[in-house]
Design a protein around this motif. Structure first.
Motif, PDB file in Angstrom:
ATOM      1  N   THR A  68       0.830  -1.213   0.000  1.00 27.64           N
ATOM      2  CA  THR A  68       0.000   0.000   0.000  1.00 27.64           C
ATOM      3  C   THR A  68       0.856   1.250   0.000  1.00 27.64           C
ATOM      4  O   THR A  68       0.581   2.212  -0.730  1.00 27.64           O
ATOM      5  CB  THR A  68      -0.919  -0.002   1.230  1.00 27.64           C
ATOM      6  N   ALA A  69       1.896   1.253   0.828  1.00 32.84           N
ATOM      7  CA  ALA A  69       2.783   2.417   0.895  1.00 32.84           C
ATOM      8  C   ALA A  69       3.479   2.658  -0.440  1.00 32.84           C
ATOM      9  O   ALA A  69       3.612   3.806  -0.887  1.00 32.84           O
ATOM     10  CB  ALA A  69       3.816   2.222   2.008  1.00 32.84           C
ATOM     11  N   LEU A  70       3.920   1.586  -1.093  1.00 36.92           N
ATOM     12  CA  LEU A  70       4.561   1.715  -2.401  1.00 36.92           C
ATOM     13  C   LEU A  70       3.569   2.261  -3.425  1.00 36.92           C
ATOM     14  O   LEU A  70       3.899   3.156  -4.217  1.00 36.92           O
ATOM     15  CB  LEU A  70       5.099   0.351  -2.852  1.00 36.92           C
ATOM     16  N   PHE A  71       2.357   1.756  -3.423  1.00 39.40           N
ATOM     17  CA  PHE A  71       1.308   2.224  -4.326  1.00 39.40           C
ATOM     18  C   PHE A  71       1.055   3.717  -4.123  1.00 39.40           C
ATOM     19  O   PHE A  71       0.922   4.485  -5.080  1.00 39.40           O
ATOM     20  CB  PHE A  71       0.038   1.418  -4.046  1.00 39.40           C
ATOM     21  N   THR A  72       0.989   4.135  -2.852  1.00 43.56           N
ATOM     22  CA  THR A  72       0.727   5.542  -2.524  1.00 43.56           C
ATOM     23  C   THR A  72       1.906   6.424  -2.907  1.00 43.56           C
ATOM     24  O   THR A  72       1.733   7.515  -3.466  1.00 43.56           O
ATOM     25  CB  THR A  72       0.433   5.665  -1.023  1.00 43.56           C
ATOM     26  N   LEU A 109     -12.315   9.463  -7.363  1.00 43.81           N
ATOM     27  CA  LEU A 109     -13.280   9.390  -6.266  1.00 43.81           C
ATOM     28  C   LEU A 109     -14.543   8.648  -6.708  1.00 43.81           C
ATOM     29  O   LEU A 109     -15.050   7.767  -5.990  1.00 43.81           O
ATOM     30  CB  LEU A 109     -13.644  10.796  -5.795  1.00 43.81           C
ATOM     31  N   ILE A 110     -15.044   8.998  -7.882  1.00 48.04           N
ATOM     32  CA  ILE A 110     -16.271   8.362  -8.379  1.00 48.04           C
ATOM     33  C   ILE A 110     -16.042   6.879  -8.626  1.00 48.04           C
ATOM     34  O   ILE A 110     -16.838   6.026  -8.192  1.00 48.04           O
ATOM     35  CB  ILE A 110     -16.739   9.070  -9.667  1.00 48.04           C
ATOM     36  N   PHE A 124     -14.414  -6.425   6.130  1.00 46.85           N
ATOM     37  CA  PHE A 124     -13.172  -5.861   6.663  1.00 46.85           C
ATOM     38  C   PHE A 124     -11.925  -6.381   5.947  1.00 46.85           C
ATOM     39  O   PHE A 124     -10.806  -5.907   6.206  1.00 46.85           O
ATOM     40  CB  PHE A 124     -13.046  -6.143   8.171  1.00 46.85           C
ATOM     41  N   LEU A 125     -12.088  -7.346   5.044  1.00 45.06           N
ATOM     42  CA  LEU A 125     -10.928  -7.941   4.378  1.00 45.06           C
ATOM     43  C   LEU A 125     -10.324  -7.044   3.306  1.00 45.06           C
ATOM     44  O   LEU A 125      -9.176  -7.237   2.924  1.00 45.06           O
ATOM     45  CB  LEU A 125     -11.318  -9.281   3.741  1.00 45.06           C
ATOM     46  N   LEU A 126     -11.082  -6.081   2.804  1.00 44.48           N
ATOM     47  CA  LEU A 126     -10.575  -5.206   1.747  1.00 44.48           C
ATOM     48  C   LEU A 126     -11.146  -3.808   1.915  1.00 44.48           C
ATOM     49  O   LEU A 126     -12.358  -3.642   2.041  1.00 44.48           O
ATOM     50  CB  LEU A 126     -10.962  -5.753   0.365  1.00 44.48           C
ATOM     51  N   THR A 127     -10.270  -2.821   1.915  1.00 45.54           N
ATOM     52  CA  THR A 127     -10.681  -1.422   1.847  1.00 45.54           C
ATOM     53  C   THR A 127     -10.162  -0.871   0.526  1.00 45.54           C
ATOM     54  O   THR A 127      -8.950  -0.847   0.289  1.00 45.54           O
ATOM     55  CB  THR A 127     -10.101  -0.604   3.010  1.00 45.54           C
ATOM     56  N   VAL A 128     -11.057  -0.456  -0.354  1.00 42.39           N
ATOM     57  CA  VAL A 128     -10.664   0.036  -1.676  1.00 42.39           C
ATOM     58  C   VAL A 128      -9.893   1.349  -1.503  1.00 42.39           C
ATOM     59  O   VAL A 128     -10.384   2.308  -0.903  1.00 42.39           O
ATOM     60  CB  VAL A 128     -11.907   0.257  -2.554  1.00 42.39           C
ATOM     61  N   ILE A 129      -8.689   1.400  -2.057  1.00 46.47           N
ATOM     62  CA  ILE A 129      -7.824   2.561  -1.868  1.00 46.47           C
ATOM     63  C   ILE A 129      -8.070   3.659  -2.894  1.00 46.47           C
ATOM     64  O   ILE A 129      -7.655   4.808  -2.689  1.00 46.47           O
ATOM     65  CB  ILE A 129      -6.333   2.126  -1.900  1.00 46.47           C
ATOM     66  N   ILE A 130      -8.771   3.365  -3.977  1.00 41.82           N
ATOM     67  CA  ILE A 130      -8.891   4.327  -5.084  1.00 41.82           C
ATOM     68  C   ILE A 130      -9.545   5.650  -4.667  1.00 41.82           C
ATOM     69  O   ILE A 130      -9.069   6.719  -5.056  1.00 41.82           O
ATOM     70  CB  ILE A 130      -9.623   3.683  -6.277  1.00 41.82           C
ATOM     71  N   PRO A 131     -10.635   5.653  -3.879  1.00 43.85           N
ATOM     72  CA  PRO A 131     -11.182   6.954  -3.490  1.00 43.85           C
ATOM     73  C   PRO A 131     -10.225   7.765  -2.622  1.00 43.85           C
ATOM     74  O   PRO A 131     -10.226   9.003  -2.687  1.00 43.85           O
ATOM     75  CB  PRO A 131     -12.463   6.594  -2.727  1.00 43.85           C
ATOM     76  N   PHE A 132      -9.403   7.092  -1.837  1.00 45.71           N
ATOM     77  CA  PHE A 132      -8.386   7.807  -1.062  1.00 45.71           C
ATOM     78  C   PHE A 132      -7.380   8.471  -2.006  1.00 45.71           C
ATOM     79  O   PHE A 132      -6.915   9.583  -1.743  1.00 45.71           O
ATOM     80  CB  PHE A 132      -7.675   6.839  -0.112  1.00 45.71           C
ATOM     81  N   PHE A 208      -9.248   3.622   6.628  1.00 43.07           N
ATOM     82  CA  PHE A 208      -8.043   2.786   6.559  1.00 43.07           C
ATOM     83  C   PHE A 208      -6.820   3.513   5.994  1.00 43.07           C
ATOM     84  O   PHE A 208      -5.704   3.289   6.444  1.00 43.07           O
ATOM     85  CB  PHE A 208      -8.338   1.540   5.725  1.00 43.07           C
ATOM     86  N   TYR A 209      -6.999   4.343   4.970  1.00 49.37           N
ATOM     87  CA  TYR A 209      -5.865   5.032   4.345  1.00 49.37           C
ATOM     88  C   TYR A 209      -6.087   6.549   4.364  1.00 49.37           C
ATOM     89  O   TYR A 209      -6.044   7.199   3.319  1.00 49.37           O
ATOM     90  CB  TYR A 209      -5.693   4.572   2.893  1.00 49.37           C
TER      91      TYR A 209
END
Length: 438
Positions: A68-72, A109-110, A124-132, A208-209
């Motif tokens: 996640t950190a690398l993606f961000t 965001l959309i 709780f197994l996945l939080t989609v990071i794209i809107p963040f 989450f992010y």
């Protein structure tokens, strides 16, 4: 007619020190690093492909939080690429770039909220990071005209102060007071909250992010993206520096842990738990502490440097991975949808998950005390036949699919499906929002 004088020797040497690339100005190593990030998410959600035992456990532990950190971080590198690279844009060009980034942010965001709604079954197994991502892009707009020194200072301040400020603010909101009441009232009318449980406060502070924690990584990515990443001297300095940062950070956190004692076994969800301030000194994945961010940032920069070198030296054999990296948004969305399908049909645990999660899936919907419980089949059954086989080998199948699909798609199209749609929409909106210049 006079012959052109030869270039000075030091200029020729300088050119020789710059790696060549067959793709023009595009840094293939950045795409390769994107693949590494998305592969880490595959490992976390599907299991490590073509491996088992200690190798699988090691890959999962190495990927947890750091993917996640690398993606961000790479989102920040991309922003630098979009806004002038080593020479930040100014004037009208900067304004145009900010408009394009803002439109891209709204589109993310959309897309992200729609994907979060479509994958609610993951619980709780996945939080989609794209809107963040969309929020990161919006909050990065004031920094796009800065040089690397300015963004480095801003990144440092946010990485150091962000987790502490987040902890204090969330502690205030957790109380039974007027501030918490105001937050509840705001959430009750927040469209994102009503649609997909991801409102403004969730995206910036609570979920989450949150941007309060992770925006520093994006600004660090902008800083690195402003440097001359084609220079091997720059890469060498970045590589050495990033490894030192990671080693010092993890070592310091471990030594502090000897003083504070062992951490409690609680689930960390991207932010420091307000009941356990000792996590502020920990580097545990997804804890959202300064130590986690610094350690993960060091690892992310080291991976980027390694990928830049590998892509320059071994472009041809790595081309399938590089092409998959150019389609990270598409592959991320597909993997989230596939994971939701696995959970609904009951096949997600079949490719190998920790025993506690396997037992939880077997309970179906009986574990009512678990918040945000995934939509496991009520009877906890496992699929059989071809569906069972696909779920058992999902990690291997999805990896192969990603590489083959990306390779075939790129033969006919310049961008991936989602990437192309976003780019086309950004261009369309920009042309209608900005006046035509003579």
């Amino acid at each position: 007619m006079t012959a052109a004088s030869p270039a000075p020797r030091h200029e020729a040497q300088r050119r020789d020190q710059r790696p060549r690339t067959a793709r023009g100005n595009r840094l293939l190593g950045v795409d390769l690093a994107r693949f590494v990030a998305i592969f880490g998410m595959f490992v976390i959600h599907f299991g490590a492909p073509f491996s088992g035992g200690f190798v699988e456990i090691g890959l999962a532990q190495a990927s947890s939080g750091r993917a996640t950190a690398l993606f961000t971080f790479l989102a920040g590198v991309s922003l630098a690429m979009l806004t002038g690279r080593g020479t930040p844009l100014t004037g009208a060009a900067l304004r145009d770039a900010r408009v394009r980034v803002a439109i891209r942010a709204v589109l993310l965001l959309i897309i992200g909220l729609a994907l979060a709604k479509a994958t609610e079954a993951t619980g709780f197994l996945l939080t989609v990071i794209i809107p963040f991502y969309g929020v990161y892009f919006l909050l990065s707009l004031p920094f796009l005209g800065m040089g690397p020194r300015g963004t480095a200072i801003a990144a440092g301040v946010l990485v150091v102060a962000g987790p502490q400020a987040s902890y204090l603010l969330r502690s205030m909101l957790a109380g039974n007071n007027s501030v918490a009441a105001a937050v509840g009232a705001f959430n009750s009318v927040d469209p994102g909250r009503l649609f997909a449980e991801l409102g403004v406060l969730d995206l910036t502070l609570l979920d989450f992010y949150p941007a309060a924690t992770y925006l520093g990584l994006v600004l660090a990515g902008i800083t690195i993206g402003r440097l001359d990443l084609r220079s091997r001297a720059v890469r060498l300095r970045l590589g050495i520096g990033s490894v030192l940062v990671a080693v010092v950070t993890y070592t310091t956190s471990a030594l502090l842990g000897l003083v504070t004692g062992p951490l409690p076994e609680v689930l960390t969800e991207g932010t420091v738990p307000i009941e356990h301030p000792e996590f502020l000194l920990a580097a545990r994945p997804h804890s959202g502490s300064t130590f986690e961010l610094l350690g993960s940032l060091g690892v992310a920069v080291a991976i980027l440097v390694l990928c830049l070198e590998l892509a320059d030296r071994f472009e041809r054999p790595l081309l399938p991975l590089i092409k998959a990296g150019t389609m990270a948004l598409t592959l991320y969305a597909l993997h989230a949808l596939v994971m939701a399908w696995q959970i609904v049909v009951g096949g997600w645990p079949m490719s190998g998950v920790p025993e506690t999660l396997d037992n939880l899936a077997s309970m179906g919907q009986a574990a009512t005390w678990i918040p945000d419980l995934p939509a496991f089949p009520p009877d906890g059954h496992r699929p059989e036949g071809i569906v069972g086989l696909v779920n058992t080998y999902m990690s291997e199948l999805f990896l192969v699919f990603s590489l083959v699909f990306a390779t075939m798609w790129k033969r006919f199209f310049r961008r991936g499906p989602l990437e192309g749609a976003v780019s086309t929409a950004v261009t369309w909106c920009t042309e209608r929002l900005q006046p035509r210049r003579a």
